[in-house]
Design a protein around this motif. Structure first.
Motif, PDB file in Angstrom:
ATOM      1  N   LEU A  26       0.841  -1.199   0.000  1.00  0.00           N
ATOM      2  CA  LEU A  26       0.000   0.000   0.000  1.00  0.00           C
ATOM      3  C   LEU A  26       0.884   1.259   0.000  1.00  0.00           C
ATOM      4  O   LEU A  26       0.595   2.233  -0.712  1.00  0.00           O
ATOM      5  CB  LEU A  26      -0.925  -0.005   1.220  1.00  0.00           C
ATOM      6  N   ALA A  27       1.957   1.225   0.777  1.00  0.00           N
ATOM      7  CA  ALA A  27       2.880   2.377   0.815  1.00  0.00           C
ATOM      8  C   ALA A  27       3.444   2.630  -0.580  1.00  0.00           C
ATOM      9  O   ALA A  27       3.486   3.778  -1.051  1.00  0.00           O
ATOM     10  CB  ALA A  27       4.007   2.120   1.815  1.00  0.00           C
ATOM     11  N   ALA A  28       3.862   1.559  -1.255  1.00  0.00           N
ATOM     12  CA  ALA A  28       4.429   1.714  -2.602  1.00  0.00           C
ATOM     13  C   ALA A  28       3.361   2.233  -3.569  1.00  0.00           C
ATOM     14  O   ALA A  28       3.615   3.156  -4.353  1.00  0.00           O
ATOM     15  CB  ALA A  28       5.006   0.383  -3.091  1.00  0.00           C
ATOM     16  N   ASP A  29       2.156   1.662  -3.480  1.00  0.00           N
ATOM     17  CA  ASP A  29       1.077   2.087  -4.383  1.00  0.00           C
ATOM     18  C   ASP A  29       0.725   3.561  -4.190  1.00  0.00           C
ATOM     19  O   ASP A  29       0.373   4.252  -5.136  1.00  0.00           O
ATOM     20  CB  ASP A  29      -0.194   1.244  -4.154  1.00  0.00           C
ATOM     21  N   CYS A  30       0.792   4.031  -2.932  1.00  0.00           N
ATOM     22  CA  CYS A  30       0.391   5.419  -2.641  1.00  0.00           C
ATOM     23  C   CYS A  30       1.585   6.369  -2.671  1.00  0.00           C
ATOM     24  O   CYS A  30       1.414   7.560  -2.427  1.00  0.00           O
ATOM     25  CB  CYS A  30      -0.224   5.516  -1.244  1.00  0.00           C
ATOM     26  N   GLY A  31       2.784   5.851  -2.848  1.00  0.00           N
ATOM     27  CA  GLY A  31       3.968   6.713  -2.775  1.00  0.00           C
ATOM     28  C   GLY A  31       4.169   7.273  -1.371  1.00  0.00           C
ATOM     29  O   GLY A  31       4.724   8.363  -1.190  1.00  0.00           O
ATOM     30  N   ALA A  32       3.742   6.529  -0.345  1.00  0.00           N
ATOM     31  CA  ALA A  32       3.891   7.004   1.038  1.00  0.00           C
ATOM     32  C   ALA A  32       5.290   6.672   1.574  1.00  0.00           C
ATOM     33  O   ALA A  32       5.946   5.747   1.088  1.00  0.00           O
ATOM     34  CB  ALA A  32       2.824   6.348   1.917  1.00  0.00           C
TER      35      ALA A  32
END
Ligand code: GLN
Length: 384
Positions: A26-32
């Motif tokens: 999710l972090a990678a998908d959101c650029g977080a």
């Protein structure tokens, strides 16, 4: 996509994908900024790579002995003796594993039979209970209570039954950052005396202990004699992706461990073992780790000053827990998703480490990051 005709009677019906994989994706998908799964975002020491490359270029690329390279087992035996005063036999009492998770799974598979009970402490690291249930065992939950997460040995005593095969402890503790004290080892030794209970001691953060000395079961001969001790080079040398760790245990226990290990992973890659063996001979590399991470912890906590997160104590590991009830009423899983998507900082919700989803509105941050990463996260977190 294939559609399978097989009716599956799942061994793990309640298990989904591990939270670490879910949140990192999710972090990678959101650029977080990813402070969820525990891994460093900085490079390991080039001297470790040079030692490993020398082994590769020197032709050390075939199967190592099943228990691990003797050079590495020797270096482990020396380190453990220097730190904790107990000498494990290089040939019979040390096995190199494909990381801590495999070591834990294999130890459980080697000792736990169908119907056996294993006492674990909640919040419990997410791999333990699925491993126990895969082999037909039953997890019995003791509690580490918010906010200081200390074991209650009277509760543990009440949970021990004739079916108790194993007790799993973890210090420094993931996810809470709490530590066991010498008195805890005394209590555990007293509770298990005269029983056939195996202690599985997860000590993968042994070198990241900020208060006093790490309380390895190796310091306690009576406990050590009934224990399998797990450690991990990933945490110690900033190489979580190498997936190399080790276990220690008395010869009789280790020979059972190896019966399973040999048909599970068989053995672990040769040149990396040799690289680590050479690298770890300089003790300053593991002895300096607590100060290295203390600085990161303090830097991160300073970054969080002025935020509405309430920081809990962090006495070890590279994880910081924080309560967010001043910010939001969301359950922690939803809060972690919201943080990742809207604030741009990914965290781990601590309720995933409870069987019943018990939620103290606490999330876990990993501070094994460069100062620039922690500062960028801090800027976002102070605005929440
Ligand atoms: N131990 C790491 C953590 O707690 C994760 C390891 C993994 O992803 N399996 O974040």
């Amino acid at each position: 996509m294939l559609s399978s005709p097989v009716a599956i009677d799942s061994k793990l019906p309640w298990v989904g994908t591990t939270i670490f994989t879910v949140m990192s994706k999710l972090a990678a998908d959101c650029g977080a900024i990813n402070l969820s799964q525990g891994f460093p975002d900085f490079q390991a020491d080039p001297a470790l790579f040079a030692a490993t490359e020398r082994a590769m270029a020197g032709g050390r690329n075939q199967y190592p002995p099943m228990a691990g390279m003797p050079e590495l087992r020797g270096a482990i035996a020396d380190k453990v003796e220097a730190l904790y005063g107990l000498r494990y036999d290089v040939d019979q009492e040390i096995t190199v594993t494909a990381g801590g998770t495999q070591a834990i799974f294999t130890a459980i598979a080697a000792f736990v039979r169908a119907g056996d009970e294993v006492i674990v402490f909640e919040p419990v690291y997410d791999s333990y209970v699925p491993a126990i249930e895969t082999v037909g065992g039953r997890a019995i939950h003791a509690q580490l209570k918010f906010p200081d997460y200390k074991p209650d040995w009277a509760q543990v005593r009440a949970l021990i039954s004739p079916r108790t095969r194993m007790i799993i402890i973890n210090t420094p503790h993931n996810p809470t950052g709490s530590l066991l004290e010498p008195s805890d080892l005394e209590e555990l030794a007293a509770l298990t005396r005269g029983t056939d209970i195996v202690v599985l001691s997860d000590e993968v953060y042994e070198h990241i202990c900020f208060e006093g000395e790490h309380q390895s079961v190796c310091r306690h001969p009576a406990l050590a004699a009934r224990s399998i001790v797990v450690s991990s080079f990933g945490k110690t040398y900033h190489i979580t992706g190498w997936k190399i760790g080790y276990v220690l245990g008395a010869q009789a226990l280790m020979s059972e461990f190896r019966k399973v290990h040999q048909f599970n992973v068989f053995t672990v890659n040769t040149p990396c073992q040799l690289g680590i063996a050479e690298y770890m001979r300089d003790a300053s590399r593991h002895l300096g780790l607590a100060d290295f991470y203390r600085q990161k912890r303090d830097f991160f906590r300073q970054q969080m000053q002025g935020s509405r997160f309430e920081l809990l104590p962090c006495r070890g590991t590279y994880f910081q827990l924080a309560r967010y009830s001043a910010i939001s009423d969301l359950p922690d899983r939803e809060f972690a998703q919201w943080m990742t998507r809207e604030v741009g900082v990914a965290v781990i919700p601590v309720s995933v480490f409870y069987r019943d989803g018990h939620d103290d509105r606490v999330v876990r941050f990993c501070f094994a990051k460069q100062e620039a990463t922690l500062a960028a996260a801090g800027e976002r977190l102070r605005q929440v």
